[in-house]
Design a protein around this motif. Structure first.
Motif, PDB file in Angstrom:
ATOM      1  N   ASN A 162       0.741  -1.075   0.107  1.00  7.64           N
ATOM      2  CA  ASN A 162      -0.015   0.028  -0.108  1.00  7.64           C
ATOM      3  C   ASN A 162       1.074   1.330   0.085  1.00  7.64           C
ATOM      4  OD1 ASN A 162      -1.626   2.274   1.221  1.00  7.64           O
ATOM      5  ND2 ASN A 162      -3.202   0.695   1.403  1.00  7.64           N
TER       6      ASN A 162
ATOM      7  N   GLU B   8       0.294   4.504   0.106  1.00  7.77           N
ATOM      8  CA  GLU B   8      -0.452   5.491   0.917  1.00  7.77           C
ATOM      9  C   GLU B   8       0.271   5.046   2.398  1.00  7.77           C
ATOM     10  OE1 GLU B   8      -4.522   6.157   0.640  1.00  7.77           O
ATOM     11  OE2 GLU B   8      -4.433   6.989  -1.193  1.00  7.77           O
TER      12      GLU B   8
ATOM     13  N   ASP C 175      -8.009   2.237   1.735  1.00  6.59           N
ATOM     14  CA  ASP C 175      -7.878   2.961   3.007  1.00  6.59           C
ATOM     15  C   ASP C 175      -7.656   1.831   4.512  1.00  6.59           C
ATOM     16  OD1 ASP C 175     -10.588   1.962   3.440  1.00  6.59           O
ATOM     17  OD2 ASP C 175     -11.231   3.870   4.008  1.00  6.59           O
ATOM     18  N   SER C 176      -7.353   0.583   3.774  1.00  6.48           N
ATOM     19  CA  SER C 176      -7.447  -0.501   4.583  1.00  6.48           C
ATOM     20  C   SER C 176      -5.962  -0.343   5.627  1.00  6.48           C
ATOM     21  CB  SER C 176      -7.154  -1.857   3.868  1.00  6.48           C
ATOM     22  OG  SER C 176      -6.198  -2.747   4.684  1.00  6.48           O
ATOM     23  N   LYS C 177      -5.869  -0.970   6.763  1.00  4.56           N
ATOM     24  CA  LYS C 177      -4.648  -0.943   7.556  1.00  4.56           C
ATOM     25  C   LYS C 177      -3.640  -1.749   7.180  1.00  4.56           C
ATOM     26  CE  LYS C 177      -6.291   2.392  10.117  1.00  4.56           C
ATOM     27  NZ  LYS C 177      -5.569   3.818  10.116  1.00  4.56           N
TER      28      LYS C 177
ATOM     29  N   CYS D 164     -14.469   0.622  -5.584  1.00  6.42           N
ATOM     30  CA  CYS D 164     -13.178   0.847  -5.424  1.00  6.42           C
ATOM     31  C   CYS D 164     -12.121  -0.148  -6.167  1.00  6.42           C
ATOM     32  CB  CYS D 164     -12.857   1.198  -3.901  1.00  6.42           C
ATOM     33  SG  CYS D 164     -12.859  -0.390  -3.092  1.00  6.42           S
TER      34      CYS D 164
END
Length: 496
Positions: A210, A212, A315-317, A341
């Protein structure tokens, strides 16, 4: 269920635990293996800590003398093909010029009728297929299987049953498949090194991350920098600790990384009738436990638990997943069913700690086919025709099992506008073909055995006893695994 009962009884006798079991229906008696080479009994210490690596097969430059085969004067009127899904049928319908589609279950090649046998979703495939292949030579010609597909984990099982033909005996020259990636040839090779199946697919794996999260935690999403954070398993665990401290998980589930460890075992699960041990796969259990304790991974079941799928949301962790090109599309398709998404919006890619493969079906000739010449032609054309493979790459953006074709595709991709290919190449707009090629070239496919499915599934199931605290150490769980294998397969030699 039998495996589960055995595990339960073993744990009850040791420390009052339990575990789930996996069975392989329809394959009783498959492990009565013939001794082809004399195996020297290993030393009493079963644990393997350092073993010489088997070199990849050299590129063939000459054609070996084929083994004598019975002369066939006539070919059968029907070509029967068994497949676990519609992948091969789609390839033949879309790219094989000699094939004429009649309907969903039949086609024609010249004067020969092609019959497709594809099970319904959820229906057992390998058990019935093996039983039918066992009676191949006494079946009526029109009922015989000619070609069939199997996944890599089942290759050695079917080879040792004697139900496949080597490509040498089929009359396919090594020069025809010299441009295939070496690991795919090892995957389906018998003890003499002759492949018993070929594939047009190649599924090298990478690590998706990821971007981000990378920017927030590491200050950059540059793939060169990110690779330095996941370059080996020790570094991988240290990075997981950093991410956990920031409220992120390294991976969604501890089972996400198992395949990477297992694909890089130093030894086969079984060798010469002995059940072997391997440090790399046992290390997975230790590392997985550390990730759970750090809060850096869950224990979800991949492809089953909704939480696992949802971790793909941008927007997963979760920081990273291990996968290959089909993995992106599969997860993306699932996400779009409940949220607008794409996993490709924020995910980059690097090699990761170790190279691995995931997926790909092998096309095999049945030992007893009444269409040996047509079987040879179809198998060769589908897996080695560069014209056909180029079409697949161009129209489906698939990584195929041919070094020349993929080298051409890599150069072509470099000339394309990276912005137009952003959905293919991830947010980094990288040339993913380069990354896949680098992985495919170093994968070692030589450590395969007829017990791969049983061992991999039972090993993961048994390690749950360690993860949930039922047993205190990896060693205790390993001993339960080995005893269960011994009880389930009495012909297997297990030393403690």
């Amino acid at each position: 269920m039998k495996v589960m009962i055995m595990i339960i009884s073993l744990v009850m006798s040791i420390c009052f635990g339990n575990g789930d079991g996996i069975s392989f229906s329809g394959l009783d008696g498959i492990f009565n293996r013939k001794e082809i080479v004399k195996i020297q009994k290993p030393t009493p210490t079963p644990k393997v800590t350092e073993l010489p690596r088997v070199t990849q097969p050299p590129k063939p430059t000459t054609t070996p003398k084929p083994t004598a085969t019975p002369k066939i004067n006539t070919e059968g009127a029907e070509l029967n093909i068994f497949c676990y899904n519609a992948g091969l049928k789609n390839v033949m319908e879309n790219y094989y010029e000699e094939y004429i589609r009649i309907d969903d279950t039949t086609g024609r090649i010249g004067e020969v009728e092609v019959n497709w046998m594809i099970p319904d979703i959820g229906e057992d495939y390998y058990g019935p297929l093996l039983e039918k292949l066992r009676t191949e030579k006494v079946a009526a010609p029109e009922d015989r299987i000619d070609l069939f597909m199997i996944e890599s984990e089942y290759g050695q099982k079917f080879i040792e049953e004697g139900v496949t033909m080597s490509v040498r005996d089929l009359g396919i020259s090594p020069a025809r498949y010299s441009d295939m990636y070496a690991y795919t040839l090892w995957t389906m090779a018998d003890r003499q090194g002759d492949p018993h199946g070929l594939t047009w697919e190649c599924c090298p794996g990478v690590l998706y991350y990821n971007c981000e999260i990378a920017e927030e935690v590491f200050g950059t999403s540059d793939p060169v920098v990110i690779q330095s954070y996941v370059r080996d398993w020790d570094t991988f665990l240290k990075t997981a600790e950093i991410l956990a401290g920031k409220g992120y998980r390294m991976i969604s589930s501890i089972y996400d990384s198992y395949r990477v460890y297992a694909e890089n075992m130093n030894f086969c699960w079984e060798k010469g009738g002995y059940l072997c041990r391997d440090d790399n796969v046992e290390r997975w259990a230790s590392d997985a436990k550390k990730l759970v304790e750090l809060g850096a991974a869950g224990m979800y079941e991949p492809w089953v638990d909704s939480e696992w799928y949802e971790d793909w949301i941008p927007d997963s962790k979760v920081f990273c997943y291990f996968g290959t090109e089909w993995f992106l599309d599969t997860c993306d398709a699932h996400l779009t069913t409940f949220e607008n998404c794409s996993v490709k919006d924020v995910w980059g890619a690097v090699k990761g700690p170790q190279s691995f493969s995931w997926g790909g079906g092998y096309l095999c000739a049945a030992n007893g086919t009444d269409n040996p010449e047509l079987t040879k032609t179809v198998l060769t054309d589908i897996t080695t025709s560069e014209k056909l493979l180029r079409k697949i790459v161009a129209e489906e953006n698939t990584f195929v099992n041919n070094e020349n074709v993929m080298a051409e595709a890599e150069k072509a991709r470099e000339k394309e506008d990276s912005v137009k290919k952003a959905t293919d190449d991830t947010v980094q707009s990288r040339n993913m073909i380069t990354l896949y090629r680098e992985s495919a070239e170093v994968i070692d496919g030589s450590h395969k055995s007829a017990y791969d499915i049983e061992c991999n599934e039972l090993f993961q199931d048994t390690m749950k006893l360690y993860f949930d605290g039922t047993v205190a150490t990896v060693e205790e769980a390993v001993q339960i695994f080995r005893q269960t294998m011994k009880d389930t397969y009495p012909g297997l030699i297990v030393e403690h």
